[in-house]
Design an enzyme around this catalytic site. Structure first.
Site, short mmCIF file in Angstrom:
data_model
loop_
_atom_site.label_atom_id
_atom_site.label_comp_id
_atom_site.label_asym_id
_atom_site.label_seq_id
_atom_site.Cartn_x
_atom_site.Cartn_y
_atom_site.Cartn_z
N SER A 1 87.71 30.05 25.92
CA SER A 1 86.53 30.60 26.58
C SER A 1 86.68 30.74 28.09
O SER A 1 86.14 31.69 28.68
CB SER A 1 85.31 29.72 26.27
OG SER A 1 85.07 29.68 24.88
N THR A 2 87.35 29.82 28.75
CA THR A 2 87.37 29.81 30.22
C THR A 2 88.80 29.69 30.72
O THR A 2 89.71 29.27 30.01
CB THR A 2 86.52 28.65 30.77
OG1 THR A 2 87.10 27.41 30.36
CG2 THR A 2 85.08 28.74 30.27
#
Length: 687
Positions: free
Chosen positions: A20-21
Site C-alpha cells: 500500500s505505501t
C-alpha cells in the site's frame, strides 16, 4: 472436486502483487517476497504462462486509480486470464466496488481465484459466498485500522506531543519536547529572515536580499545519516514556509491541511495537503514552546503575505510595486464596492485610477469612476503626513540606528560560517592524524576531506575581509544633524529623491486600511479608514476635461490658430522654434506635433491659395508684385506707409493686396529714400 480444468490451464495465470505505501516497500520486504512466490505455486499447479503484475506497488487499494488492477481486469475481460493469484483478498481490493467487479468478471469468463488458503471458483455458490465475506472483512479491516490510528494520532496531538517531523531551528529533547536548536548560526539565520521580512514586507524581497548578499539559509535533509542540516541559498518556497509556519511563533498546530475526495472517471481521487483556515485547525496550542517571534507578529505576517497576493480577488490589496499611483490597493469604489485598478501611461509617477464595474457587469458604455492620481495622491499624502508628523523624530533616530547597523547582518553570518568551517577543518585534521598513514585507502580520502575544509575556510576568510572593507563608515555629526532635520520636516523627506514610491506606498498602507471614493460633478469625496478605526473625510477638486499640466498655454494656442491661416504645418513649426516657443512638455515643435495640435483643437489646415482668396499676400509675394526687394517692403511697413499685420515678432507680415496700390506706397517706391537716416551714409556710383 478438482476445480482446475484444461481450459483454465490453457490460459495464462496472473499473479497480482501490491503493497500500500512506500514505507511498506522499504520496511516490509518479506511480504513482497511471499507475493512473488505465488508465481512458483502457479507453475506447480500446471500453468506454463505466468504473468506477474506489480504496477501497483506503493498504491492504496481503497478505491483510488490503480493501473495494475485495471490491467488485470482487462486481461480477465479478454478471456486471457485463467486464474488470478493473490496472497489474500486485501491485496486485490480494499473496497467493495473493485472486489465485486473482479468477482463478476471472473464469473462471466470462468476464471479462478487462488490465495494462500485455497482455490475458488466464483461461479460456485459456496465459493462466491466465501469470497464475498473475505472482501467484506478486508474492507472492514482497513476501516478499523484507519479509525484506530487516526484516533490515536488525534489524542496525542491534542496533548501537543505528536511530532511527525521537527522544523529547522528546533530539536527534540530527551522528554520529547521542542527546544531551540543549540546551533547559534541556525538561530541567527532564522532571526535574520524574520527581521528582514518586517523590514521589506515581502517574501520575494527577502529572498532577493539574501541571495544578493550571498547569505545561506539552513534546511533539513533526511538521508542515511538521519536528520542533517545543510546550508544553501534560499528559494522562495523556503522563506515562505518559514514565515507561514506557526511553530516559529511558539504554537503547536495539528490539522493545518486536510484531504478532499472527488470522483474522476469513476474512480476516487484524493487531493491531500489542502490548506485549511485557521478556525478549522483541529489543534492549536499557543505558548507550547519557545518561539522565534510572538503570536501577534505571526498573525501580522500572515496578513501581509495574504495581502500581497495579486490577482486573488477584489478584496486583496496586492503587493507594493513600483510605478505611479501611491494609493493603489487602498482605493475602493463608493458606488459598487470594487477595488480600483491603476492604468500607467509610461511616465514615472503618472497614473489613472479606474473602476470598470459599470462597463463589465452592468452593460454600460462608461466606466464606474475614473480620475488621475496627482491631486488625490497629494491630498491623501498631506493628510497622512499631518497625522504622523509627531513620529518624525522617532523615525530619524531609527534611521540613524539602521545606518549604523547596515552591513552587520552579512558580516555576522560570514563570521558564524567561518567559525563552523574552522571546526570542520580541525575535525578533519584530527581524523587524518588518527588514521594509520600506511593505510592509503583511508588516509587518501581523509586527506581530501581535510583539504576541502581548508579551502572552505580560506574562501570564507576572503569573503570576511571583503565584507569588512565594504562596511559603511560611521555617521559624522553633520550627517546626524541632517537626518534629524529631515525627521522634523516630513514633507521635505516625503519629496526627497531618495524616497522611492515603494517606501511611500508602504507608509500609507501602514496607517490606512482603505479609502472609499465617491464621485460627484467636479469633486472627489474620500473617506479615509485608519488602522485604528477612525475615519476622515476629504474633498478633492477633480480636473475638468482638457485641463491638465500638459495643456498648451493660451498664447501659443492663439498664435498657432493665426499662423494656420497663412502657413503650412512645417512652416508653423519653424516659426515657433525660431521664437523659442516649446510644447507643454518642453519639446521643440515638429510638423507632426503641429498637426496633432490642430486636430485636437479643431483648427483647419492651411489650404494652398487660401490667402489669395482673402486678398492677402506675405512679404516675398508683396516684393514680387512691387518689383522691389523684401527689405524695401519691410522699410515701407516700418515707416507706416504700407499697412501690414504680424501675429507676433518673427511671424510673417500679412498685407492686403489692395494696399499695394495705395498712392503713398507707389510714390515712396518711385522717390526712394536713403538706406539709413545717417547723413554719413553715401552711395556707391559705378563709372
Amino acid at each position: 472436486m478438482n476445480k482446475i480444468t484444461p481450459d483454465h490451464l490453457s490460459r495464462s495465470a496472473y499473479v497480482y502483487v501490491r503493497q500500500s505505501t512506500s514505507d511498506q516497500l522499504l520496511n516490509n520486504p518479506e511480504s513482497r517476497r511471499r507475493q512473488y512466490a505465488l508465481a512458483t505455486r502457479a507453475r506447480a499447479l500446471g500453468w506454463e504462462n505466468v504473468i506477474v503484475i506489480d504496477d501497483d506497488l506503493g498504491r492504496s487499494g481503497g478505491g483510488t486509480a490503480r493501473p495494475g488492477f485495471e490491467r488485470l481486469l482487462t486481461a480477465i475481460c479478454t478471456g486471457s486470464a485463467g486464474v488470478v493469484l493473490a496472497i489474500e483478498a486485501s491485496r486485490l481490493a480494499r473496497n467493495g466496488r473493485d472486489w465485486h467487479t473482479l468477482l463478476e468478471f471472473c464469473t462471466l469468463v470462468s476464471s479462478l481465484i487462488i490465495d494462500e488458503d485455497g482455490i475458488y471458483d466464483p461461479k460456485l455458490m459456496n465459493d462466491r459466498l466465501l469470497l464475498g465475506m473475505k472482501g467484506t472483512f478486508s474492507e472492514l479491516e482497513l476501516s478499523i485500522l484507519r479509525q484506530r490510528s487516526q484516533e490515536a494520532l488525534r489524542l496525542k496531538a491534542a496533548r501537543g506531543d505528536l511530532h511527525t517531523s521537527v522544523a529547522i531551528g528546533y530539536v527534540r529533547s530527551a522528554d520529547d519536547r521542542l527546544e531551540l536548536d543549540p546551533d547559534k548560526r541556525v538561530r541567527e539565520a532564522l532571526h535574520l529572515a524574520f527581521c528582514k521580512f518586517a523590514e521589506f514586507g515581502s517574501v520575494r524581497q527577502v529572498v532577493i536580499w539574501l541571495c544578493d548578499e550571498g547569505i545561506k539559509m539552513p534546511i533539513v535533509v533526511y538521508g542515511e545519516r538521519g536528520r542533517v542540516v545543510e546550508w544553501r541559498l534560499p528559494r522562495y518556497n523556503t522563506i515562505h514556509r518559514l514565515l507561514s509556519n506557526p511553530v516559529y511563533a511558539g504554537a503547536y498546530v495539528f490539522g493545518r491541511t486536510g484531504s478532499q475526495v472527488r470522483i474522476e472517471v469513476g474512480r476516487k481521487l484524493i487531493a491531500r495537503g489542502v490548506r485549511r483556515l485557521q478556525k478549522d485547525w483541529e489543534v492549536l496550542i499557543r505558548d507550547h514552546h519557545e518561539g522565534y517571534i510572538s503570536w501577534q507578529d505571526y498573525e501580522s505576517n500572515q496578513r501581509i503575505i495574504n495581502g500581497n497576493a495579486n490577482m486573488k480577488g477584489e478584496m486583496v490589496p496586492g503587493s507594493v510595486r513600483n510605478g505611479g499611483g501611491l494609493l493603489i490597493g487602498l482605493l475602493r469604489c463608493g458606488h459598487c464596492g470594487r477595488k480600483l485598478r491603476v492604468l500607467h501611461n509610461g511616465i514615472r509617477g503618472i497614473a489613472r485610477y479606474v473602476c470598470n464595474d459599470a462597463n463589465v457587469n452592468h452593460g454600460r458604455r462608461t466606466k464606474c469612476i475614473g480620475f488621475g492620481n496627482m491631486r488625490i495622491d497629494a491630498a491623501v499624502s498631506a493628510e497622512v503626513l499631518s497625522v504622523i508628523a509627531p513620529l518624525g523624530l522617532d523615525a530619524a533616530l531609527q534611521a540613524i540606528a539602521d545606518r549604523e547597523r547596515a552591513g552587520t547582518e552579512r558580516l555576522r553570518q560570514i563570521e558564524l560560517a567561518l567559525e563552523q568551517a574552522r571546526y570542520e577543518a580541525a575535525r578533519a585534521h584530527r581524523q587524518y592524524n588518527a588514521v594509520d598513514p600506511e593505510n592509503r585507502l583511508v588516509a587518501g580520502d581523509l586527506e581530501r576531506r581535510w583539504n576541502e575544509r581548508l579551502a572552505e575556510v580560506a574562501r570564507l576568510e576572503a569573503d570576511l575581509a571583503v565584507a569588512r572593507d565594504k562596511q559603511p563608515s560611521a555617521l559624522t555629526d553633520t550627517e546626524r544633524a541632517e537626518i534629524l532635520a529631515l525627521g522634523a520636516d516630513l514633507e521635505q523627506l516625503w519629496r526627497h529623491p531618495g524616497a522611492s514610491a515603494v517606501i511611500r506606498k508602504r507608509i500609507l498602507r501602514a496607517v490606512l486600511e482603505e479609502i472609499i471614493v465617491t464621485l460627484e460633478p467636479g469633486y472627489l469625496h474620500l473617506k479615509l479608514h485608519w488602522k485604528g478605526g477612525d475615519h476622515t473625510l476629504l474633498h478633492v477638486v477633480k480636473n475638468r476635461t482638457g485641463q491638465h499640466r500638459w495643456k498648451t498655454d493660451a498664447a501659443t494656442e492663439q498664435l498657432i490658430c493665426q499662423l494656420a491661416r497663412m502657413l503650412s504645418d512645417g512652416n508653423i513649426a519653424s516659426v515657433l522654434n525660431r521664437l523659442g516657443v516649446r510644447t507643454a512638455k518642453g519639446n521643440t515643435w515638429t510638423q507632426q506635433r503641429v498637426r496633432t495640435f490642430r486636430n485636437d483643437h479643431g483648427v483647419a489646415a492651411y489650404r494652398e491659395g487660401e490667402r489669395a482668396e482673402r486678398g492677402e499676400v506675405i512679404l516675398h509675394e508683396a516684393a514680387s508684385r512691387l518689383q522691389v526687394s523684401k527689405m524695401t517692403v519691410v522699410r515701407l511697413i516700418k515707416d507706416g506707409v504700407l499697412p501690414a499685420k504680424q501675429a507676433c515678432l518673427g511671424a510673417p507680415y500679412v498685407i492686403r493686396e489692395m494696399d499695394l496700390d495705395l498712392p503713398a506706397v507707389q510714390s515712396a517706391i518711385k522717390s526712394g529714400r536713403a538706406v539709413s537716416p545717417d547723413p554719413r551714409q553715401g552711395l556707391l556710383e559705378y563709372q
